[in-house]
Enzyme design. Structure first.
Site, PDB file in Angstrom:
ATOM      1  N   ASN A  32       0.834  -1.215   0.000  1.00 26.30           N
ATOM      2  CA  ASN A  32       0.000   0.000   0.000  1.00 26.30           C
ATOM      3  C   ASN A  32       0.866   1.262   0.000  1.00 26.30           C
ATOM      4  OD1 ASN A  32       0.979  -0.030   2.571  1.00 26.30           O
ATOM      5  ND2 ASN A  32      -0.981   0.340   3.589  1.00 26.30           N
ATOM      6  N   GLY A  36       6.653   1.424   2.022  1.00 24.21           N
ATOM      7  CA  GLY A  36       7.320   0.921   0.818  1.00 24.21           C
ATOM      8  C   GLY A  36       7.366   2.013  -0.237  1.00 24.21           C
ATOM      9  N   GLY A 102      -5.692 -16.606   5.057  1.00 25.62           N
ATOM     10  CA  GLY A 102      -6.924 -17.078   4.409  1.00 25.62           C
ATOM     11  C   GLY A 102      -6.708 -17.304   2.922  1.00 25.62           C
ATOM     12  N   LYS A 105      -4.652 -20.420   2.427  1.00 24.15           N
ATOM     13  CA  LYS A 105      -5.468 -21.619   2.651  1.00 24.15           C
ATOM     14  C   LYS A 105      -6.363 -21.885   1.434  1.00 24.15           C
ATOM     15  CE  LYS A 105      -8.803 -23.464   5.995  1.00 24.15           C
ATOM     16  NZ  LYS A 105     -10.131 -23.088   5.465  1.00 24.15           N
ATOM     17  N   TYR A 145       3.863  -3.313  17.649  1.00 17.01           N
ATOM     18  CA  TYR A 145       4.585  -4.166  16.703  1.00 17.01           C
ATOM     19  C   TYR A 145       4.803  -5.554  17.309  1.00 17.01           C
ATOM     20  CZ  TYR A 145       8.287  -5.430  13.328  1.00 17.01           C
ATOM     21  OH  TYR A 145       9.045  -6.039  12.350  1.00 17.01           O
ATOM     22  N   ARG A 186      15.889   4.137  11.664  1.00 12.48           N
ATOM     23  CA  ARG A 186      16.651   3.060  12.284  1.00 12.48           C
ATOM     24  C   ARG A 186      18.135   3.434  12.315  1.00 12.48           C
ATOM     25  NH1 ARG A 186      13.744  -2.256   9.849  1.00 12.48           N
ATOM     26  NH2 ARG A 186      13.348  -0.876   8.095  1.00 12.48           N
TER      27      ARG A 186
HETATM   28  N1  UDP Z   1      19.643   4.199  18.009  1.00 10.31           N
HETATM   29  C1  UDP Z   1      20.528   5.241  18.306  1.00 10.31           C
HETATM   30  N2  UDP Z   1      20.511   6.337  17.512  1.00 10.31           N
HETATM   31  C2  UDP Z   1      19.699   6.455  16.418  1.00 10.31           C
HETATM   32  C3  UDP Z   1      18.808   5.414  16.124  1.00 10.31           C
HETATM   33  C4  UDP Z   1      18.796   4.301  16.950  1.00 10.31           C
HETATM   34  O1  UDP Z   1      21.293   5.179  19.272  1.00 10.31           O
HETATM   35  O2  UDP Z   1      19.782   7.510  15.733  1.00 10.31           O
HETATM   36  C5  UDP Z   1      19.675   3.002  18.854  1.00 10.31           C
HETATM   37  C6  UDP Z   1      18.317   2.609  19.445  1.00 10.31           C
HETATM   38  O3  UDP Z   1      18.146   3.225  20.692  1.00 10.31           O
HETATM   39  C7  UDP Z   1      18.432   1.108  19.564  1.00 10.31           C
HETATM   40  C8  UDP Z   1      19.397   0.716  18.445  1.00 10.31           C
HETATM   41  O4  UDP Z   1      20.031   1.915  18.028  1.00 10.31           O
HETATM   42  O5  UDP Z   1      19.013   0.762  20.798  1.00 10.31           O
HETATM   43  C9  UDP Z   1      18.714   0.071  17.245  1.00 10.31           C
HETATM   44  O6  UDP Z   1      17.622   0.874  16.889  1.00 10.31           O
HETATM   45  P1  UDP Z   1      16.805   0.686  15.540  1.00 10.31           P
HETATM   46  O7  UDP Z   1      15.867   1.833  15.433  1.00 10.31           O
HETATM   47  O8  UDP Z   1      17.718   0.487  14.398  1.00 10.31           O
HETATM   48  O9  UDP Z   1      15.948  -0.652  15.673  1.00 10.31           O
HETATM   49  P2  UDP Z   1      15.589  -1.678  16.854  1.00 10.31           P
HETATM   50  O10 UDP Z   1      16.707  -2.651  16.859  1.00 10.31           O
HETATM   51  O11 UDP Z   1      15.469  -0.936  18.143  1.00 10.31           O
HETATM   52  O12 UDP Z   1      14.303  -2.251  16.403  1.00 10.31           O
END
Ligand code: UDP
Length: 314
Positions: A32, A36, A102, A105, A145, A186
């Protein structure tokens, strides 16, 4: 095979589309486009074994013709994204999974669930084997999540046990590589982006929390091998190379040659409530069962991720 990949325009979904096409299969990608992007699959448009369908899998799902596998990869996956879309995240993990199961299946297809290391929550066991039940706060910000994925696993196993549906559950640990959005929040794209643009690398807290990073092609190999196996119990796929986030920031500075400083900050919002303090996959099962282990070194994978980010910044 003729396969449906939900989340097919996402980071991992699009790499899976590439792999299944290379292996000679026919791919229907569904997305959607909330997190992405068509940029990830634009090179596949016009391929005679590829179709893209823009659709939200929380709504009734139908695909014409036969299907051999339904790979359910649709979901926001960055903590920033699931905090921004908490209800969507819950719905895609619950209603979206129900619809995708579903459909599998109805077609007599294998159902393949993309689950996550987040089912282990903030683990009290390190590394995490599949037999560990986890330590999750259901009502914390990450609960949308974690609990959706735990529910999705429960539903997958129920369909397997009750209806004899052929199923797979992969628990994906931190994965990085080209096609991650530069602003997805991330740590890998964040640090790379910050290093390349001369901004401080934002380490949340003291940076002693750990993660273990796997390159996307290793994950794709794991998915492919797990699909072809008959294993219905969950399998961890990740790289056990664990490091602190502070060490990871230093690796990024070294590989980019950046002069950025490292700045310890309080995370911008509630995203870090329940931030797991450690994370490392126990991959004994994947090794024994699938003859799988990660092949790509962190430095080699990061070079590719850095090159991708550079190209996007041009
Ligand atoms: N983190 C950080 N600085 C950033 C982004 C993330 O220090 O700018 C840390 C965050 O607190 C976590 C780890 O990096 O401990 C990984 O975070 P991410 O968002 O990549 O994904 P997660 O593994 O938490 O799902």
């Amino acid at each position: 095979m003729r396969v449906l990949i939900t989340g097919g325009a996402g980071f991992l979904g699009s790499h899976l589309c590439d792999r299944f096409l290379v292996e000679g299969h026919t791919v229907i990608a569904m997305d959607n486009l909330i997190t992405g992007s068509m940029d990830n699959i634009v090179h596949l448009i016009g391929h005679d074994r590829f179709t893209f369908v823009e659709h939200n899998v929380i709504n009734y799902l139908y695909v014409q013709g036969s299907l051999d596998a339904v790979l359910h990869f649709a979901s926001p996956a960055s903590p920033n994204d699931y905090l921004e879309h908490p209800i969507h995240t819950l719905k895609v993990g619950s209603m979206g999974t129900l619809n995708a199961i579903g459909l599998a299946k109805a077609k007599g297809a294998c159902f393949f669930l993309a689950s996550t290391s987040e089912v282990y929550g903030d683990p009290q066991v390190n590394p995490q084997p599949e037999g560990y039940w986890g330590h999750v706060n259901p009502i914390g910000p990450r609960g949308v999540y974690d609990e959706a994925k735990r529910f999705a696993e429960a539903m997958t196993m129920a369909y397997h046990r009750h209806h004899g549906l052929d199923t797979r559950i992969i628990r994906i640990f931190n994965t990085y590589g080209p096609r991650m959005r530069l602003n997805d929040g991330r740590v890998v794209p964040n640090f790379i982006h910050q290093a390349l643009t001369g901004q401080p690398l934002t380490v949340y807290g003291d940076g002693s929390q750990t993660r273990s990073f796997q390159y996307c092609s290793d994950l794709v190999d794991g998915v492919y091998k797990l699909l072809l196996s008959g294993e219905s119990n969950p399998v961890n796929i990740g790289n056990p190379n664990e490091m602190t986030i502070l060490e990871f920031a230093q690796v990024i500075l070294q590989l980019t040659g950046s002069k950025s400083e490292i700045k310890h900050i309080k995370p911008p919002h509630e995203r870090n409530a329940d931030d797991p303090m450690v994370r490392r996959p126990d991959i004994t099962k994947a090794k024994q069962l699938l003859d799988w282990e990660p092949k790509v070194d962190l430095a080699d994978g990061l070079e590719k991720a850095i090159a991708y980010s550079r190209s996007k910044l041009l």
